[in-house]
Write an enzyme that holds these catalytic residues in place. Structure first.
Site, PDB file in Angstrom:
ATOM      1  N   PHE A 382       0.883  -1.168   0.000  1.00  0.00           N
ATOM      2  CA  PHE A 382       0.000   0.000   0.000  1.00  0.00           C
ATOM      3  C   PHE A 382       0.924   1.222   0.000  1.00  0.00           C
ATOM      4  O   PHE A 382       1.268   1.751   1.050  1.00  0.00           O
ATOM      5  CB  PHE A 382      -0.898   0.014   1.238  1.00  0.00           C
ATOM      6  N   ASP A 383       1.311   1.657  -1.188  1.00  0.00           N
ATOM      7  CA  ASP A 383       2.413   2.611  -1.259  1.00  0.00           C
ATOM      8  C   ASP A 383       2.077   3.985  -0.703  1.00  0.00           C
ATOM      9  O   ASP A 383       2.984   4.727  -0.319  1.00  0.00           O
ATOM     10  CB  ASP A 383       2.893   2.742  -2.711  1.00  0.00           C
ATOM     11  N   ASN A 392       8.033  10.080  -0.537  1.00  0.00           N
ATOM     12  CA  ASN A 392       8.966   9.392  -1.420  1.00  0.00           C
ATOM     13  C   ASN A 392       9.161  10.121  -2.747  1.00  0.00           C
ATOM     14  O   ASN A 392       9.756   9.570  -3.680  1.00  0.00           O
ATOM     15  CB  ASN A 392       8.481   7.961  -1.678  1.00  0.00           C
ATOM     16  N   TYR A 467      10.207   0.646  -7.915  1.00  0.00           N
ATOM     17  CA  TYR A 467       9.343   1.244  -8.931  1.00  0.00           C
ATOM     18  C   TYR A 467       9.328   2.767  -8.826  1.00  0.00           C
ATOM     19  O   TYR A 467       9.474   3.337  -7.739  1.00  0.00           O
ATOM     20  CB  TYR A 467       7.906   0.736  -8.784  1.00  0.00           C
ATOM     21  N   TYR A 469       6.768   6.067  -9.966  1.00  0.00           N
ATOM     22  CA  TYR A 469       5.419   6.432 -10.384  1.00  0.00           C
ATOM     23  C   TYR A 469       5.366   7.938 -10.601  1.00  0.00           C
ATOM     24  O   TYR A 469       5.728   8.721  -9.712  1.00  0.00           O
ATOM     25  CB  TYR A 469       4.384   6.036  -9.329  1.00  0.00           C
TER      26      TYR A 469
END
Length: 742
Positions: A382-383, A392, A467, A469
């Protein structure tokens, strides 16, 4: 915008000047692992570079010093006035100084020196003011206002840098998001743990500088993951070279080692070397740095491309307020969501400033993996709720992340120990050419009209472990708003035994495979279509295309039509995408019509989408029940911000958040509407995704539907080059062209 000394305006009717405070919500933990929420009133927090800011309670902007009674009465004639304190708006992000005040205030409230020293700060965020407060502020910032209400005296704010705690709450049985400091400490603890070093030695690794420990949150799979302890279950990787700072360590996953870390006390509480899986051989294609540094050669035929705007950009920025073409909105930023867009409106000629949405943001994302083997079955990050998209985020690089004439915005956060960290150039604002906006050529005359499309883009990019985003909001000249997520970065890989293959992923290189997985994003859209401040006059209609039954109304069997259904309550509004019926949803104003008498609205047009492919009893769906539908609709409630609840980290409660709220089945027929759109992508990895994944795009569109009386883009002027070309057209060529066609 005016400063404190320049202007004031009417605010409310009361006996004394009302003060508006900016409140900060502080989430903190102590060494005893107690989560506490604090509400801090920044009474006099300031920044040397700006006028002192108001904080929120009941009014708009704080007048630091009360006006003399005689002056108030003389200027207002019975109406209470309040000083226009500064050019800042109550929705502007917290300043670094305000964060420091909040931290210091909370720390000072500790009962003992031990408690104060043991405090750890997860986030400090602005407690956003009520909508009526924002409406007053907006009315104040958008003229015309009544100069007769301005007091004749001036006041300035004090600079005492003090705050006070106005509420404090201990929240049991939860864990707040993780912090980067914890991740670094976890890596050090694991690498210093003797059994771990011995296990790595069995795999041929003695240099701990090669080892990477990614501290993934534990999630919740059984009572052992209960939030009574703050847990991480790290994933282990190993670089091939320690002297290369850009070495791709994710190319060598270490499998067979199971580690559980108590993040509160920073100790390994469980360690098992379950299976000796050989490290994958070094892949010669593992790195992605320029040419020679990765052992390859870069292309030599890429010519310079420059985006220039010799007259400057078409947008204007005042603080965090943005105006572009006929759009205007405010930019905000939070540690959890990252970019927030407030008070979106369109200037529509004689109809003035027309509201579209109060607040737009991405509030959660979930990445579940489809491999049932250890450790991949527990990879369901659950980023936003476990890590924080905003915390982040990283500084954007001009010319690469953004191109052209750019306006950057910085972001301020608290770190784990209560210090303030600043991400410079965190949010990017710029214009982009977007091809043709519209075109038509008259075949009889040969005359054509064409316009180029331009869009305004607001974006930020975050890195969560392997990753990346990118989150984008695009504003178009024809009234559309596009939400877009760009996915890139490095695949999360697994190791294979010699000769082994798995059906739950794609073999990327010898000994390496990439498990199948999905990426889900949740956009929360607090809509306000054509609503004036305080008007809850929106409803949601679902539209599906129907094929007319054969018969007297369809003798040629070609008929189809759009059928509308009003979503009257929350349970009725749990909906899924259906491309077979061109399904979309329209938010309409129940009291505003266009020139044909139809209700004005904005429609949500889905892009590509999917639903979870996991079974209904999958453990991650306990915390992510909101993934079960693509659309949820709720009436606005101040406390309903995150679809998985406030604390999804190690949350044992089933369906907390959105799936529970809608059980109230509240009415949606004419209210303050919030859309929760869940959109996802199923990632079947390709070899072409290695070593770094080319960007994949996913998103949706908010599009005017009867909002305007005609195309709002018809007044976009032609390019200067088009005008020069038209001046050179001669009548003879037009005449000859017409004869040729006839």
């Amino acid at each position: 915008m005016a400063t404190t000394e320049e202007k004031a305006t009417s605010c409310c009717i009361s006996d004394k000047p009302a003060a508006v405070h900016r409140k900060a919500a502080v989430s903190s933990t102590t060494v005893a692992d107690v989560v506490q929420d604090w509400s801090v009133d920044n009474v006099d927090g300031s920044d040397d570079q700006r006028h002192k800011r108001g904080v929120m309670t009941t009014s708009v902007i704080r007048p630091v010093d009360s006006l003399p009674e005689s002056s108030v009465n003389a200027s207002s004639k019975g109406l209470q006035v309040m000083m226009r304190a500064q050019s800042s708006h109550p929705l502007d992000p917290l300043l670094a100084a305000e964060i420091s005040v909040a931290v210091a205030t909370v720390r000072a409230a500790g009962a003992t020196p031990e408690v104060r020293d043991g405090m750890r700060f997860i986030e400090v965020v602005l407690l956003e003011p009520d909508k009526n407060v924002v409406a007053l502020a907006d009315a104040y910032f958008f003229p015309p206002f009544q100069p007769s209400l301005l007091p004749k005296t001036k006041a300035t704010r004090g600079g005492h840098h003090r705050g006070k705690v106005i509420s404090s709450q201990v929240i049991p049985d939860v864990q707040p998001p993780m912090d980067a400091v914890e991740y670094a400490e976890c890596e050090a603890v694991v690498k210093d743990y003797p059994p771990f070093r011995e296990a790595m030695k069995k795999r041929g690794i003695e240099d701990m500088d090669l080892v990477m420990v990614d501290a993934w949150c534990a999630g919740y799979h059984s009572e052992a993951d209960a939030p009574s302890r703050r847990l991480a279950k790290p994933l282990i990787f190993c670089r091939t070279e320690s002297d290369c700072p850009m070495e791709n360590g994710y190319a060598r996953p270490v499998e067979g080692i199971y580690v559980v870390v108590d993040m509160q006390n920073m100790v390994v509480i469980k360690f098992e070397d379950r299976k000796l899986v050989p490290l994958p051989p070094a892949d010669p294609l593992r790195n992605y740095t320029p040419g020679e540094t990765r052992g390859g050669v870069d292309r030599s035929d890429v010519k310079l491309l420059q985006i220039i705007q010799p007259e400057g950009p078409s947008f204007r920025v005042n603080g965090h307020f943005v105006e572009w073409q006929k759009w205007n909105f405010r930019i905000g930023f939070t540690p959890r969501e990252g970019l927030v867009i407030y008070s979106v409106a369109y200037i529509d000629g004689s109809r003035g400033r027309r509201s579209v949405a109060h607040r737009l943001s991405f509030v959660e994302m979930v990445v579940p993996y489809g491999d049932p083997n250890e450790p991949h079955y527990r990879k369901n990050a659950f980023d936003a709720g476990e890590d924080g998209l905003g915390k982040n985020a990283h500084s954007l690089k001009k010319g690469c992340d953004c191109l052209g004439y750019i306006k950057y915005f910085d972001a301020h956060f608290t770190n784990f120990t209560g210090g303030v960290e600043t991400i410079e150039n965190c949010v990017c604002l710029h214009e982009e050419d977007h091809g043709i906006l519209w075109k038509h050529q008259d075949w009889r005359t040969g005359l054509a009209e064409v316009r180029r499309s331009r869009r305004l883009t607001v974006s930020f990019i975050c890195t969560v472990a392997n990753y990346e985003y990118g989150f984008f909001w695009h504003f178009y000249q024809d009234g559309k708003i596009e939400a877009e997520v760009k996915l890139t970065g490095i695949l999360s890989l697994g190791a294979l035994q010699p000769g082994e293959s798995r059906k739950y992923g794609t073999t990327i290189a010898p000994g390496l495979y990439a498990p199948v997985h999905q990426h889900f994003f949740v956009a929360r859209m607090d809509m306000a279509v054509d609503c004036k401040p305080g008007e809850p006059f929106n409803q949601v209609v679902e539209l599906n295309v129907k094929v007319e039954e054969p018969g007297k109304d369809n003798v040629h069997n070609n008929a189809f039509y759009a059928e509308e259904d009003l979503l009257r309550s929350e349970l009725q509004a749990m909906r899924d995408c259906n491309p077979l019926t061109a399904r979309h949803w329209i938010v309409r104003n129940t009291r505003s019509v266009n020139r044909t008498g139809q209700l004005t609205g904005y429609k949500l047009v889905p892009g590509s989408n999917c639903l979870p492919l996991a079974g209904s009893e999958a453990k991650f769906l306990r915390r992510a029940a909101f993934l079960k539908h693509n659309l949820w609709v709720t009436p606005y409630s101040r406390d309903e911000m995150y679809p998985g609840g406030e604390f999804p980290n190690q949350n044992p409660r089933i369906g907390e958040g959105l799936a529970t709220w809608v059980k109230q089945d509240r009415s949606l027929e004419e209210t303050d509407i919030v859309l929760w759109y869940v959109f996802g992508i199923t990632h079947i990895p390709r070899l072409e995704d290695w070593p770094v994944m080319p960007v994949e795009r996913i998103g949706f569109m908010l599009m005017p539907h009867g909002f305007f009386n005609c195309s709002p883009a018809v007044d976009v002027p032609p390019n200067a080059s088009d005008l020069d070309l038209k001046d050179n057209i001669v009548t003879k060529s037009i005449h000859n062209g017409l004869l040729a066609k006839l």
